[in-house]
Design an enzyme around this catalytic site. Structure first.
Site, short mmCIF file in Angstrom:
data_model
loop_
_atom_site.label_atom_id
_atom_site.label_comp_id
_atom_site.label_asym_id
_atom_site.label_seq_id
_atom_site.Cartn_x
_atom_site.Cartn_y
_atom_site.Cartn_z
CG ASP A 60 -1.30 16.79 4.65
OD1 ASP A 60 -0.67 15.85 4.12
OD2 ASP A 60 -2.52 16.76 4.87
CB VAL A 61 3.93 15.54 1.73
CG1 VAL A 61 5.02 16.36 2.37
CG2 VAL A 61 3.82 14.17 2.37
CB SER A 79 3.24 6.76 6.03
OG SER A 79 2.09 5.96 6.27
CE1 TYR A 149 2.63 2.40 6.81
CE2 TYR A 149 2.98 0.07 7.23
CZ TYR A 149 3.49 1.35 7.08
OH TYR A 149 4.83 1.57 7.21
CE LYS A 153 4.51 3.34 3.76
NZ LYS A 153 5.42 4.48 3.53
CE1 TYR A 163 3.71 9.68 -11.07
CE2 TYR A 163 5.33 11.36 -11.59
CZ TYR A 163 4.03 11.00 -11.28
OH TYR A 163 3.06 11.96 -11.18
#
Ligand code: UDP
Length: 321
Positions: A60-61, A79, A149, A153, A163
């Protein structure tokens, strides 16, 4: 011989990402595939499991994880992606879009890898601009049932750009439009598996609402090729990858009936909450900066997909006996 590039694909046992694993291996990569199988399926990667360039890790990331050794590319594809799936797994969808994006961005940062996020046309919500260009900010209900969702996203896109700015991670964002083809889950509630399976079984095709809402369907091989072109480019995106051929759901139902030769009726059922009324990608950016456009039209793609579903349904029928 230079060492093979190593690509981590999260959600690699999912419908679209499993095709990306195939194309990466064809292009000479080693693939490390992570999936927790909440919506992905072992069957989608079964053909790769004996391949020396393919490693599968059940993970599970959204939770912390480590990958040993060199990593050149990180593709965060994990996802739930169909409306039925993300409504069944709302918290998991929020977590994989938020914490999963952080975990995978950290992996890219520490490994100095190129990072790609598979975002979605759902960031445009029920769009007021048509067709949708990447510059459009969208029209999303932040508290509706689909928001788990859409907003996950949107958050993930924000995290990627943060990042990029803060840590200089080399990032890409793709916005994926409706994609179809072999390995779609026949029970995920999406219009393509629903109509094809209903038509093959002779059951009524369930058109939601009046069926005048539109979608634009891209064949999975085209979609995967476009995403990989973006990965190997220096374009940060976001870039729309989809097929601009636009159809109403009634037109789509009639096309499925024609290509399956089915005598099924069309029935109408209630429209789901916040169902977008129209959707079509403007793919000028993909065309001009990636040299990409889809090659497989709806009739060709549907013919292949129908053949695949016929054999899946035949197998499922045999197993039941
Ligand atoms: N839809 C439909 N019948 C079905 C499933 C879906 O008419 O059995 C409609 C749905 O309301 C939407 C469109 O088809 O307008 C595409 O739905 P899907 O779930 O495939 O994907 P979405 O684009 O909404 O994420």
């Amino acid at each position: 011989m230079p060492a093979k590039k190593v690509t981590v694909v999260t959600g690699g046992a999912g419908f679209l990402a499993s095709h990306m694993c195939d194309q990466l291996i064809e292009r000479g990569h080693r693939v490390i595939c992570l999936d927790n199988f909440i919506t992905g399926k072992k069957a989608n990667i079964a053909h790769l499991l004996g391949n020396k360039d393919f490693v599968f890790i059940k993970q599970d990331v959204s939770r912390p994880f480590k990958i040993a050794g060199r990593v050149d590319y990180v593709m965060h594809c994990a996802s739930p992606a169909s409306p039925v799936d993300y409504l069944n797994y709302p918290i998991e969808t929020l977590l994989v879009g938020s914490q999963g994006t952080h975990q995978t961005l950290e992996l890219a940062r520490t490994k100095k890898a190129v990072y790609l996020l598979t975002s979605t046309s759902e960031v445009y919500g029920d769009p007021k601009e048509h067709p949708q260009k990447e510059t459009y900010w969208g029209h999303v209900n932040p508290i509706g049932s689909r928001s788990v969702y859409d907003e996950a996203k949107r958050y993930a896109e924000a995290a990627v750009f943060a990042y990029r700015r803060t840590f200089k991670v080399d990032t890409r964002v793709v916005r994926i439009f409706n994609t179809y083809g072999p390995r779609m889950n026949m029970n995920d509630g999406r219009v393509v598996p629903n109509f094809i399976c209903q038509a093959i079984k002779g059951e009524p095709l369930t058109v939601y609402g009046d069926g005048r809402q539109t979608r634009s369907f891209c064949y999975v091989e085209d979609e995967a090729d476009g995403i990989l072109r973006l990965l190997f480019s220096s374009e940060p995106g976001p870039v729309n990858i989809g097929n601009p051929g636009e159809f109403t759901m009634l037109e789509f139902a009639r096309q499925v009936l024609k290509l399956t030769g089915s005598k099924s009726r069309i029935v109408h059922e209630p429209l789901p909450e916040d169902d977008p009324k129209q959707r079509r990608p403007d793919i000028t950016v993909a065309r001009t900066r990636l040299g990409w456009e889809p090659k497989i039209d709806l009739e060709q793609g549907l013919t292949r997909t129908i053949a695949w579903f016929r054999s899946e349904l035949a197998c499922a029928g045999k197993k039941k006996k």
